[in-house]
Design a protein around this motif. Structure first.
Motif, PDB file in Angstrom:
ATOM      1  N   ALA A 150       0.816  -1.217   0.000  1.00  0.00           N
ATOM      2  CA  ALA A 150       0.000   0.000   0.000  1.00  0.00           C
ATOM      3  C   ALA A 150       0.851   1.269   0.000  1.00  0.00           C
ATOM      4  O   ALA A 150       0.675   2.148  -0.842  1.00  0.00           O
ATOM      5  CB  ALA A 150      -0.934   0.005   1.212  1.00  0.00           C
ATOM      6  N   CYS A 151       1.814   1.374   0.942  1.00  0.00           N
ATOM      7  CA  CYS A 151       2.584   2.614   1.067  1.00  0.00           C
ATOM      8  C   CYS A 151       4.014   2.486   0.555  1.00  0.00           C
ATOM      9  O   CYS A 151       4.719   3.487   0.442  1.00  0.00           O
ATOM     10  CB  CYS A 151       2.590   3.098   2.519  1.00  0.00           C
ATOM     11  N   GLY A 152       4.470   1.262   0.282  1.00  0.00           N
ATOM     12  CA  GLY A 152       5.816   1.066  -0.238  1.00  0.00           C
ATOM     13  C   GLY A 152       6.909   1.033   0.808  1.00  0.00           C
ATOM     14  O   GLY A 152       8.087   0.907   0.471  1.00  0.00           O
ATOM     15  N   ALA A 153       6.556   1.122   2.093  1.00  0.00           N
ATOM     16  CA  ALA A 153       7.565   1.119   3.153  1.00  0.00           C
ATOM     17  C   ALA A 153       8.208  -0.258   3.285  1.00  0.00           C
ATOM     18  O   ALA A 153       7.534  -1.286   3.186  1.00  0.00           O
ATOM     19  CB  ALA A 153       6.940   1.535   4.482  1.00  0.00           C
ATOM     20  N   ALA A 154       9.517  -0.269   3.502  1.00  0.00           N
ATOM     21  CA  ALA A 154      10.222  -1.528   3.717  1.00  0.00           C
ATOM     22  C   ALA A 154      10.061  -1.963   5.178  1.00  0.00           C
ATOM     23  O   ALA A 154      10.028  -1.131   6.080  1.00  0.00           O
ATOM     24  CB  ALA A 154      11.694  -1.364   3.371  1.00  0.00           C
ATOM     25  N   PHE A 155       9.965  -3.269   5.396  1.00  0.00           N
ATOM     26  CA  PHE A 155       9.931  -3.812   6.749  1.00  0.00           C
ATOM     27  C   PHE A 155      10.370  -5.260   6.686  1.00  0.00           C
ATOM     28  O   PHE A 155      10.557  -5.831   5.609  1.00  0.00           O
ATOM     29  CB  PHE A 155       8.532  -3.679   7.373  1.00  0.00           C
ATOM     30  N   SER A 156      10.582  -5.866   7.839  1.00  0.00           N
ATOM     31  CA  SER A 156      11.007  -7.259   7.898  1.00  0.00           C
ATOM     32  C   SER A 156      10.211  -7.993   8.961  1.00  0.00           C
ATOM     33  O   SER A 156       9.626  -7.380   9.860  1.00  0.00           O
ATOM     34  CB  SER A 156      12.510  -7.360   8.193  1.00  0.00           C
ATOM     35  N   ALA A 157      10.206  -9.311   8.878  1.00  0.00           N
ATOM     36  CA  ALA A 157       9.477 -10.129   9.844  1.00  0.00           C
ATOM     37  C   ALA A 157      10.277 -11.391  10.123  1.00  0.00           C
ATOM     38  O   ALA A 157      11.017 -11.886   9.265  1.00  0.00           O
ATOM     39  CB  ALA A 157       8.089 -10.481   9.322  1.00  0.00           C
ATOM     40  N   TRP A 158      10.130 -11.886  11.341  1.00  0.00           N
ATOM     41  CA  TRP A 158      10.832 -13.092  11.784  1.00  0.00           C
ATOM     42  C   TRP A 158       9.821 -14.025  12.421  1.00  0.00           C
ATOM     43  O   TRP A 158       9.003 -13.606  13.240  1.00  0.00           O
ATOM     44  CB  TRP A 158      11.922 -12.717  12.793  1.00  0.00           C
ATOM     45  N   LEU A 159       9.887 -15.294  12.060  1.00  0.00           N
ATOM     46  CA  LEU A 159       8.923 -16.284  12.546  1.00  0.00           C
ATOM     47  C   LEU A 159       9.649 -17.414  13.250  1.00  0.00           C
ATOM     48  O   LEU A 159      10.661 -17.922  12.758  1.00  0.00           O
ATOM     49  CB  LEU A 159       8.116 -16.844  11.376  1.00  0.00           C
ATOM     50  N   GLY A 160       9.163 -17.785  14.421  1.00  0.00           N
ATOM     51  CA  GLY A 160       9.779 -18.880  15.154  1.00  0.00           C
ATOM     52  C   GLY A 160       8.843 -19.460  16.190  1.00  0.00           C
ATOM     53  O   GLY A 160       7.634 -19.214  16.188  1.00  0.00           O
ATOM     54  N   GLU A 161       9.431 -20.246  17.091  1.00  0.00           N
ATOM     55  CA  GLU A 161       8.677 -20.941  18.130  1.00  0.00           C
ATOM     56  C   GLU A 161       9.255 -20.567  19.484  1.00  0.00           C
ATOM     57  O   GLU A 161      10.472 -20.620  19.684  1.00  0.00           O
ATOM     58  CB  GLU A 161       8.779 -22.445  17.897  1.00  0.00           C
TER      59      GLU A 161
END
Length: 224
Positions: A60-71
């Motif tokens: 939508a806005c073009g902003a960069a971001f990151s995500a991390w997935l774990g347990e």
């Protein structure tokens, strides 16, 4: 481990199985919310199961971001009723152990059980902005201890009035359940109100006058 975590994630994020396979491994669709306060758009993003962390760009806005997935492996919590300090240890999709330390002043509770899937979203500056307990289906938009959206919008950053309001939040509202509910409601809606005040000097002046009465009353009560 990747299949187990993504399997739990798919139940809440997207219907059906993994969408496709690529050279790096199977790919699932994970719903993520843009961490930028002015946007907050939620959308489905492709997630390669072989990697715990990914970089994205908001559709939508073009902003960069990151995500991390774990347990979740372990979680330690310290602090008062509203301001809490967390130390989270979690295993990534490949089994590697990672540690995250963060502070939240939103008043919300983050308490995933060991073995629960957890999702952490960072903005373009690498600041942790949101944590998601996948098992409970809850998400917390992290609020810095010094955050006071509306008061900052009308007084400006660093104003002495902000310190008075923060002391009232931490020392008075945090002691009571109804006070913590007010704090959580404020942090859900305060950023939107602060954005509304931008470019509206008349509204800003009215809010400043109202907050001025509150600050004056609080200062009177703080005097010995």
């Amino acid at each position: 481990m990747a299949g187990r975590i993504l399997g739990r994630l798919r139940a809440r994020s997207s219907p059906g199985p993994l969408l496709r396979y690529e050279a790096q491994g199977p790919v699932a669709v994970v719903r993520l919310r843009c961490p930028e306060g002015r946007c907050g758009t939620e959308h489905g993003y492709a997630w390669i199961a072989a990697c715990a962390g990914h970089g994205f760009r908001c559709v939508a806005c073009g902003a960069a971001f990151s995500a991390w997935l774990g347990e979740v492996a372990a979680l330690a919590v310290e602090g008062a009723a509203i301001v809490r300090r967390y130390r989270l240890e979690a295993r990534g999709l490949g089994g590697e152990l990672a540690a995250f330390a963060f502070t939240d002043a939103s008043g919300a509770r983050f308490a995933p059980a060991p073995g629960s899937g957890v999702l952490l979203v960072h903005d373009a500056r690498g600041v942790l902005r949101e944590v998601v307990d996948r098992a409970a289906g809850t998400r917390i938009h992290l609020v810095a201890r010094q955050a006071c959206f509306v008061a900052t919008a009308v007084y400006g950053p660093g104003a002495p009035e902000l310190a008075v309001l923060r002391r009232f939040r931490d020392r008075r509202l945090g002691r009571h359940a109804w006070g913590r509910l007010l704090v959580r409601a404020y942090y859900r809606n305060g950023m939107g109100l602060a954005r509304f005040l931008v470019g509206r000097p008349r509204c800003t002046r009215l809010v400043r006058q109202a907050l001025g009465l509150v600050v004056a009353m609080l200062r009177t009560r703080e005097r010995p």
